[in-house]
Design a protein around this motif. Structure first.
Motif, mmCIF file in Angstrom:
data_model
loop_
_atom_site.group_PDB
_atom_site.id
_atom_site.type_symbol
_atom_site.label_atom_id
_atom_site.label_comp_id
_atom_site.label_asym_id
_atom_site.label_seq_id
_atom_site.Cartn_x
_atom_site.Cartn_y
_atom_site.Cartn_z
ATOM 1 N N ILE A 181 0.831 -1.043 -0.106
ATOM 2 C CA ILE A 181 0.093 -0.185 0.112
ATOM 3 C C ILE A 181 0.627 1.156 0.082
ATOM 4 C CG2 ILE A 181 -1.759 1.351 1.252
ATOM 5 C CD1 ILE A 181 -2.851 -1.302 2.516
ATOM 6 N N ASP A 182 1.971 1.224 0.890
ATOM 7 C CA ASP A 182 2.670 2.525 1.088
ATOM 8 C C ASP A 182 3.657 2.679 -0.126
ATOM 9 O OD1 ASP A 182 3.630 4.952 3.151
ATOM 10 O OD2 ASP A 182 5.446 3.761 2.500
ATOM 11 N N HIS A 183 3.742 3.703 -0.871
ATOM 12 C CA HIS A 183 4.361 4.281 -1.876
ATOM 13 C C HIS A 183 6.022 4.226 -1.707
ATOM 14 C CE1 HIS A 183 5.623 6.350 -5.693
ATOM 15 N NE2 HIS A 183 6.138 7.197 -5.034
ATOM 16 N N TYR A 184 6.189 4.431 -0.275
ATOM 17 C CA TYR A 184 7.785 4.628 -0.049
ATOM 18 C C TYR A 184 8.239 3.433 0.566
ATOM 19 C CZ TYR A 184 6.456 9.580 -0.793
ATOM 20 O OH TYR A 184 5.942 10.617 -1.411
ATOM 21 N N LYS A 185 7.508 2.279 0.933
ATOM 22 C CA LYS A 185 7.760 0.988 1.421
ATOM 23 C C LYS A 185 8.476 1.207 2.760
ATOM 24 C CE LYS A 185 6.327 -0.714 -2.558
ATOM 25 N NZ LYS A 185 4.951 -0.360 -2.786
#
Length: 182
Positions: free
Chosen positions: A105-109
């Motif tokens: 989900i998180d763009h930045y991982k």
């Protein structure tokens, strides 16, 4: 509604459930009355905006018990960050499923709690997790384990106990439970 800060500059002991919108309009963002001259409302609001990103990701994977505190929940003009924990399934955490789902989900991982992922912060000597570097928020998983924080007698604590006491002097303090927005 939140009570005002006590004589030690903390929320009185207790759990205070707030939605993210209620948090934005609370004394933790707008400041106590009268507002201290250096109260950094804009910074505190940006911390809540970052917290919202992470909370919504947790909600998306079924995590609903989320608690925050730290210097953000104190009368500090410019808190460094928001600290907190969330209750999760032990198997999902240990298997790596929770981390994988959140990083999908998180763009930045940024979702990891691996100590090897910590990087130094230019402003201090402390190494921080990727989530802190990106969002200035650190949320730790809790499933009943000890957290590495001890009380004033040297007893190891779980997150629920550790986050409800001041790390400076062991005094009980309040904590915010993030309620789901209807």
């Amino acid at each position: 509604m939140l009570p005002t800060f006590n004589e030690y500059g903390m929320l009185p002991a207790g759990d205070y459930e707030l939605t993210l919108d209620e948090l934005r309009s609370s004394l933790l963002v707008v400041g106590p009355s009268p507002s201290p001259p250096n109260w950094d409302k804009e910074w505190r609001l940006s911390l809540v905006d970052n917290l919202e990103v992470m909370v919504r990701q947790l909600w998306a994977v079924g995590v609903t018990e989320i608690f925050v505190d730290g210097s953000f929940a104190e009368d500090k003009d410019h808190p460094n960050d928001i600290d907190g924990y969330f209750e999760c399934d032990m198997d999902a955490l240990i298997s790596g499923t929770l981390e994988r789902e959140l990083n999908r989900i998180d763009h930045y991982k940024v979702w990891t709690w691996d100590p090897k992922a910590r990087q130094p912060d230019r402003g201090s000597f402390k190494a921080q997790l990727p989530m802190w570097h990106r969002y200035r928020v650190e949320l730790y998983p809790h499933f009943g384990q000890l957290c590495g924080i001890q009380d004033k007698y040297g007893n190891d604590l779980e997150f629920p106990s550790a986050f409800r006491m001041s790390r400076r002097d062991g005094r009980p303090r309040g904590i915010i439970k993030i309620g789901e927005t209807p």
